[in-house]
Design an enzyme around this catalytic site. Structure first.
Site, PDB file in Angstrom:
ATOM      1  N   ASP A 845      19.309  72.791 -47.714  1.00  0.00           N
ATOM      2  CA  ASP A 845      19.335  71.896 -46.271  1.00  0.00           C
ATOM      3  C   ASP A 845      20.151  70.855 -46.364  1.00  0.00           C
ATOM      4  O   ASP A 845      19.906  69.935 -47.280  1.00  0.00           O
ATOM      5  CB  ASP A 845      17.837  71.977 -45.737  1.00  0.00           C
ATOM      6  CG  ASP A 845      17.077  73.096 -45.549  1.00  0.00           C
ATOM      7  OD1 ASP A 845      17.574  74.222 -45.577  1.00  0.00           O
ATOM      8  OD2 ASP A 845      15.775  73.110 -45.395  1.00  0.00           O
ATOM      9  N   LYS A 914      10.328  60.909 -38.012  1.00  0.00           N
ATOM     10  CA  LYS A 914      11.337  61.934 -38.421  1.00  0.00           C
ATOM     11  C   LYS A 914      12.139  62.609 -37.228  1.00  0.00           C
ATOM     12  O   LYS A 914      13.402  62.411 -37.188  1.00  0.00           O
ATOM     13  CB  LYS A 914      10.517  62.824 -39.069  1.00  0.00           C
ATOM     14  CG  LYS A 914      11.637  64.172 -39.535  1.00  0.00           C
ATOM     15  CD  LYS A 914      11.152  64.937 -40.442  1.00  0.00           C
ATOM     16  CE  LYS A 914      12.043  66.230 -40.758  1.00  0.00           C
ATOM     17  NZ  LYS A 914      11.331  67.350 -41.714  1.00  0.00           N
ATOM     18  N   ASP A1102      21.943  74.063 -40.096  1.00  0.00           N
ATOM     19  CA  ASP A1102      22.464  73.406 -41.237  1.00  0.00           C
ATOM     20  C   ASP A1102      21.586  73.552 -42.481  1.00  0.00           C
ATOM     21  O   ASP A1102      21.515  72.797 -43.332  1.00  0.00           O
ATOM     22  CB  ASP A1102      22.068  71.680 -41.034  1.00  0.00           C
ATOM     23  CG  ASP A1102      20.886  71.426 -40.782  1.00  0.00           C
ATOM     24  OD1 ASP A1102      20.002  72.107 -40.366  1.00  0.00           O
ATOM     25  OD2 ASP A1102      20.659  69.871 -40.603  1.00  0.00           O
TER      26      ASP A1102
END
Length: 1265
Positions: A845, A914, A1102
């Site tokens: 990742d 986050k 991603d």
């Protein structure tokens, strides 16, 4: 074998670098015209108006099954006379009419056969003359050859045609040769229905070729005859067994093509000679010819038939299961008992039996009504008629589609136990259209290509030779399949919604359920028959929306009963490798038509995609999708067994919601009646509890789909066809069970192929397990050590997942953790762990991948260090870093006795910030950041819900401020992208500007309320990815069309009439969309290189997946493709494209007065405007700062966000504050009216690049990890 490297240590082919540095070919199309000009009669460039599209759709429906050919002919001739529909009517439409005329003469209307045959020859002559810009194809010549065989003077049904020239085989062959069409394609065409017809055609053309002295044509037709007499050797691979008829292998055939992919000639030196007297078989000819043309890259017949059965029989299987369930209850003697009346399948069967009878009767009534209306109004039939569309499918199939679509939409669009009316009507209409097109595809037995252009051993796709080879193969396959398929047209939104309304209205009238309830006073059981569906209204975001709700009894069963019957094949994985993408609308499923791009009724996106595809600019995009689609998967049986056990228990467990919500309802406070604060708190908590209950039900239904699909495909190898969104990001088309889904979906899936672990693979398997558990911020060695410490827990989890200590349930991703525990235990217990054949995907990742791209674009060394672009001993964690920055800021506020600082001090964890940090690069605004942080604060549970909103407002400002300080380079690039998009959205093409000012002034009675240039702002932001994919932002002003239906008035968009662009959305959405297009390009490059090197590959944006033993190889590819991409100066290439694409576009000077334009370097001399004008603009900018900031907070473009579908009720317009006469804004508009500057002159230069060298990524072990 890996390709030759570009430099020592590189894992990718040297040609990728030069490919990415080349000047990308742009797809440039005219800007759409304003709606008022279209309504006044001017033609929209490249777009057909909706009424014409409706007529073409009616014409198509009338031709199907020869439903009403005279009516279709009438519409066809009207369209040709008026030149309307020119964009929609190609050679295949004309061929469709030729076929219909000839079939009418042979079957349905033999009394007028001479007229129909004459019409066919007249139409053929017009095609041959080329007066209408259509030309004959192999199908055309096959149809006319068949007409001659049947109706020539010596034929079985001779007809004398006097009105036009009739062509015999000699004349037809001469035309075939002149148009460079292979005669073998003509004789194998679908126009021939029997073996005898095709054989006669070969003889007739062979005789003509002999007369003309064309030996090559005689040989080619001899080859076709031989191929038709070949039989498959069922024991070809079995040694020492001779079948009764032995055939030689197919010969080497030389295939010549024209530029458009059409086969012009087939030739061989050694035609096959079958032994024995084998009759000619048309299917055999077509199959072998398909193998020859497609270079033997075709799916075998048995594999195709299996997938065909899955796609064909979904409705048949559904009805059989429902019927069997109902019959079972009848046999048990329970026809009217409660068990019978609460079973979902039984209800669906009863609805189906009633509905198909009702539909049949209603269609008859509708046909009668349409005839009467047409007679009374004395208008040409064809406009706004529904019966031709409803007759395309049987009433039985229409009934099933309606029921299954409504059941599948349950809980969509944020509607509890229901769906939005407009969405339901459109979905049913689309499903009818899709099923009709699927039936058309299944009708002709076409060879399905299976070539994957990026497999090992091919030419490198980044060289000019490899790219051209890719293009040639795709065009050949596309042309072959296009010619072999029937023509059909797209339906308009209006037709879809009317079809949907007709069917849904019928269903709501007949579908009922029986519900029983015990009277609390008498104890008597009362049974009542209630509607299964009902119409209602709800308010969402202040808008009144019409909704269709399910009866509570039906909704309850949806979360408990098996619901596989409600799934269409387009919602399911495939059993064979998906068809490769041959064009923008041909790939994936074999028979269910899908598009290579997902777009929501944006014709502009569709046009750009089609033109880029036709120009051969999307070869690598199609190839990348083929790589992703061809990755095999299988269901993890051991994880599935645990999931099923948990599901059947009905308990809340590891993200699986309970069958019955287990959260207690808030207690009503005693002082509620006189304490307004207590009342408000109670109502908020009650609302939250109701929302949680609805979410629980919705999640339960979603998981039910996943479990049912996994159960259906146990033991099978499955494939997930992919397409892209408008930004180029790839997604699996099946929506329920795929690796892009939640933790449960991913835990249920394994690769379909295994690979030995090796020493490094075993290490990566352990690292992967630590990552899934949440221990992912330590070094790799520490993660391996973490697994070693917990080996006892891992073994316990694998052996006794539910009975043991349940260590795996505490992981961040518990189901994937369980799957990895099982795999690791199996590997460690095997005789040789490094030789263990592993099928588990391991992920790599990116670290806040959007910020990684920004740091690379801007050469930002500080930002690069925070997102692991620079080498380090330990992984950097940008989220923790920002959380510390915010905590320090809060500590400073504590010194000033700030209440919120007191409340939040010590509570700012990584998790709180986050999502906001991650979505900053995706354009998150203050409003979005506040909502994200509020959710996290509520989840903590140590802050009262009533205070979370205000606390989140305080915290959102802190987080956004800290991010801006930390990623200054990203902020500068974001600002440049935003400014460029704002300018483009305000611009007008020069030719439109000239026309605008040459138009006669409007009459005094029709004074325009706004300057004309505002209506001319139709320019979308368009750019091209390094792989050639054109990206068109679809954000335009909302314009709806009112449609009256039996249920309610609905408002739907008309994609054929684009409205002015929404410049605010165009500007704010551009930075995140551009970054998404970059991460999509990086993923595609990695996918192509992995396939070229023989690695299995899958991705979730991603997050890149492969076998554990291939991780090191994939890691090298990930880094080298990222370096290659960002070494090509992406940002400067974008600026160059804008300067070329918008070279002739003008920006009104009055549009430059906003605060965002203060950053422009407006030089009066360069722009050819007065210094006074520039001074006025700059002075006004400050006054509008506050208003613009308020507007900026209105929209969020967060990752994965999509616009809502059609609104049901038109929202009331907010009253706009009127500017007083003579206000500064009006004065400026008046002063600057008619003054324009060149867009390229005011486009700011790209921000200067920093000192970070992107090649340093090669040394960063935590870049992707």
């Amino acid at each position: 074998m890996p390709p030759s490297p570009s430099e020592p240590g590189s894992s990718i082919h040297k040609d990728m670098h030069s490919f990415l540095r080349r000047r990308t070919q742009y797809t440039v199309l005219p800007t759409p015209m304003p709606a008022d000009l279209v309504r006044s009669g001017q033609e929209q460039p490249l777009l057909t108006d909706t009424p014409t599209q409706d007529l073409v759709a009616v014409m198509d429906a009338c031709l199907q099954h020869l439903h009403d050919v005279p009516r279709a002919k009438e519409i066809f001739e009207r369209l040709r006379d008026s030149n309307r529909g020119e964009l929609l009517m190609d050679s295949r439409v004309y061929n469709h009419f030729l076929e219909a005329y000839l079939e009418m003469a042979l079957t349905k209307d033999q009394h007028n056969s001479s007229n129909w045959v004459e019409d066919a020859w007249i139409l053929y002559n017009e095609m041959e003359n080329g007066n209408e810009r259509v030309h004959p194809t192999p199908n055309t010549y096959a149809l006319m050859l068949r007409a001659w065989l049947h109706h020539n003077p010596d034929g079985p049904a001779p007809i004398q045609v006097a009105a036009t020239e009739v062509f015999n085989p000699l004349s037809l062959l001469r035309n075939i040769i002149n148009r460079q069409i292979a005669p073998s394609l003509v004789v194998a065409d679908r126009a021939f229905k029997t073996n005898e017809e095709a054989s006669q055609a070969i003889k007739a053309l062979s005789k003509a070729a002999v007369q003309m002295g064309l030996s090559s044509v005689v040989n080619e037709l001899g080859l076709a005859d031989s191929l038709g007499r070949q039989v498959e050797d069922p024991l070809e691979d079995v040694p020492e067994v001779l079948p009764v008829v032995k055939t030689k292998n197919l010969p080497e055939v030389k295939v010549k093509h024209k530029e458009d992919g059409t086969v012009s000639q087939l030739a061989t030196d050694n035609p096959p000679q079958p032994q024995g007297d084998i009759p000619f078989n048309l299917d055999s000819l077509r199959r072998h010819l398909g193998q020859v043309i497609l270079a033997r890259r075709v799916l075998s017949e048995d594999v195709v038939s299996r997938q065909r059965l899955l796609e064909q029989s979904v409705y048949n299987v559904a009805v059989e299961r429902m019927k069997r369930q109902a019959e079972l209850f009848d046999q048990l003697g329970l026809p009217n008992k409660s068990l019978h009346s609460t079973d979902l399948r039984t209800w669906m069967w009863l609805w189906h039996t009633k509905l198909q009878t009702r539909i049949e009767a209603e269609i008859r009534n509708l046909e009668t009504e349409e005839r009467i209306v047409a007679r009374i109004k004395k208008k040409a039939r064809g406009e706004a008629e529904l019966s031709p569309f409803l007759k395309l499918l049987t009433p039985e199939k229409l009934s099933l589609i309606t029921i299954l679509e409504l059941m599948h939409l349950h809980g969509s669009g944020g509607v509890q136990d229901g769906m939005k009316t407009a969405r339901a009507l459109l979905a049913v209409g689309r499903a009818v259209e899709s099923e009709h097109k699927a039936e058309m595809c299944k009708k002709n037995n076409i060879a399905v290509p299976t070539s994957n252009p990026a497999r090992p051993g091919d030419h490198n796709v980044f060289t000019s030779t490899g790219y051209h080879d890719l293009y040639a193969r795709r065009v050949t396959a596309r042309k072959y399949m296009e010619d072999a398929d029937d023509w059909t047209t797209e339906w308009t939104q209006l037709v879809r919604v009317k079809i949907g309304s007709f069917l849904v209205d019928c269903l709501m009238d007949v579908a009922t359920v029986q519900r029983s309830m015990k009277d609390p006073r008498t104890g008597e059981v009362i049974t009542e028959e209630q509607p299964a569906f009902f119409h209602s209204y709800e308010y969402q975001r202040g808008h009144k929306l019409g909704v269709i709700k399910l009866n509570p009894a039906v909704a309850e069963r949806m979360s408990k009963d098996p619901i596989a019957e409600t799934l269409h094949p387009r919602h399911l994985p495939m059993l064979v490798k998906p068809q490769p993408w041959l064009s923008y609308n041909n790939g994936g499923y074999l028979y269910n038509r899908t598009w290579a791009m997902r777009f929501k009724e944006s014709r502009e996106q569709e046009l750009y995609l089609r033109h880029a595809s036709d120009a051969g600019r999307l070869e690598l995009v199609f190839a990348g999708l083929d790589v992703l689609s061809s990755t095999p998967w299988k269901v993890n049986r051991r994880v599935f067994d645990v999931v099923l056990q948990v599901w059947n228990s009905g308990e809340r467990f590891c993200k699986i919601p309970p069958a019955v919500p287990d959260e207690p309802e808030p207690e009503r406070p005693e002082n509620m009646d006189f304490d307004n604060k207590a009342k408000a708190i109670y109502l908020d908590r009650q609302k939250a509890w109701m929302q949680a209950k609805a979410a629980n039900h919705s999640d339960r239904c979603s998981i039910n789909y996943k479990v049912e699909i996994a159960r259906a495909f146990l033991g099978d190898t499955i494939y997930l066809p992919h397409n892209v969104d408008f930004r180029g990001r790839a997604y699996p088309i099946p929506p329920h069970l795929s690796h892009i889904g939640d933790d449960l979906s991913r835990g249920l899936l394994l690769f379909g192929e295994t690979k030995p672990l090796g020493a490094r693979g075993l290490r990566w398997l352990k690292i992967h397990l630590a990552n899934l558990y949440g221990y992912d911020k330590a070094s790799f060695d520490e993660r391996v050590e973490f697994v070693h410490k917990h080996l006892d827990d891992i073994y316990d989890s694998a052996e006794r997942p539910l009975e043991g200590r349940r260590w795996w349930t505490k992981a961040d991703d518990p189901w994937q953790c369980l799957s990895t525990c099982i795999e690791l235990k199996s590997a460690l217990e095997s005789p040789d762990p490094e030789a263990y054949e592993c099928a588990l995907p391991v992920h790599q990742d990116g670290t806040c991948n959007g910020l990684q791209h920004y740091a690379a674009l801007g050469g930002d060394a500080v930002g690069a260090a925070q997102v692991n672009l620079a080498a380090a001993d330990r992984p950097s964690d940008v989220y923790t870093y920002v959380a510390k920055m915010v905590e320090e800021s809060i500590q400073r506020d504590l010194e000033h006795d700030n209440d919120f600082a007191k409340l939040l001090a010590g509570k700012i964890s990584r998790k709180v910030v986050k999502q906001t940090v991650m979505t900053t690069v995706y354009g998150v605004t203050f409003i979005g950041a506040r909502e994200q942080i509020e959710r996290q604060l509520k989840d903590r549970g140590d802050i009262s819900p009533e205070r979370c909103w205000l606390a989140a407002s305080y915290l959102a400002k802190k987080v956004l401020s800290c991010i801006g300080d930390l990623f200054q380079g990203a902020k500068e690039i974001q600002t440049w992208l935003n400014t460029a998009a704002r300018l483009i959205a305000k611009s007008i093409p020069q030719d439109r500007l000239i026309e605008t000012y040459n138009e006669p002034p409007s009459s005094p009675g029709k004074r325009s309320k706004q300057p004309r240039w505002k209506k001319e702002q139709m320019t979308s932001v368009v750019w091209t990815t390094p792989l050639g994919l054109p990206i068109v932002q679809p954000y335009r002003a909302t314009r709806r069309k009112q449609v009256m239906t039996a249920l309610q008035t609905v408002f739907i968009s008309d994609p054929n009439v684009p409205s002015t662009v929404n410049s605010q959305k165009q500007a704010s959405a551009f930075p995140p969309n551009f970054i998404h297009s970059l991460d999509a390009t990086h993923m595609m490059l990695t996918a192509l290189e992995c396939r070229a090197q023989g690695l299995a590959f899958a991705s979730v944006h991603d997050s890149y997946w492969t076998h554990p033993g291939s991780i090191d190889q994939m890691n090298a590819i990930i880094r080298d493709t990222f370096i290659a991409l960002h070494s090509s100066d992406v940002l400067q290439a974008l600026a160059d494209e804008f300067r070329q694409r918008y070279a002739d576009y003008k920006v009104p000077l009055a549009a430059l007065r906003g605060p965002g334009m203060r950053r422009l370097n407006l030089e009066p001399g360069k722009l050819k405007v007065s210094e006074e004008d520039i001074k006025v603009l700059k002075e006004n900018a400050a006054a509008e700062e506050e208003e613009s900031e308020a507007l900026d907070e209105d929209e969020d473009f967060d990752e994965g966000e999509e616009e809502e579908e059609e609104e049901e009720e038109k929202p009331k317009k907010k009253p706009k504050a009127r500017r007083a006469k003579g206000s500064p804004a009006q004065d400026i508009e008046h002063r600057l009216e008619g003054k324009f500057v060149n867009l390229v002159d005011v486009l700011p230069p790209v921000p200067k690049k920093g000192m970070f060298d992107v090649k340093a990524i090669k040394d960063s072990q935590y870049f992707f990890s």
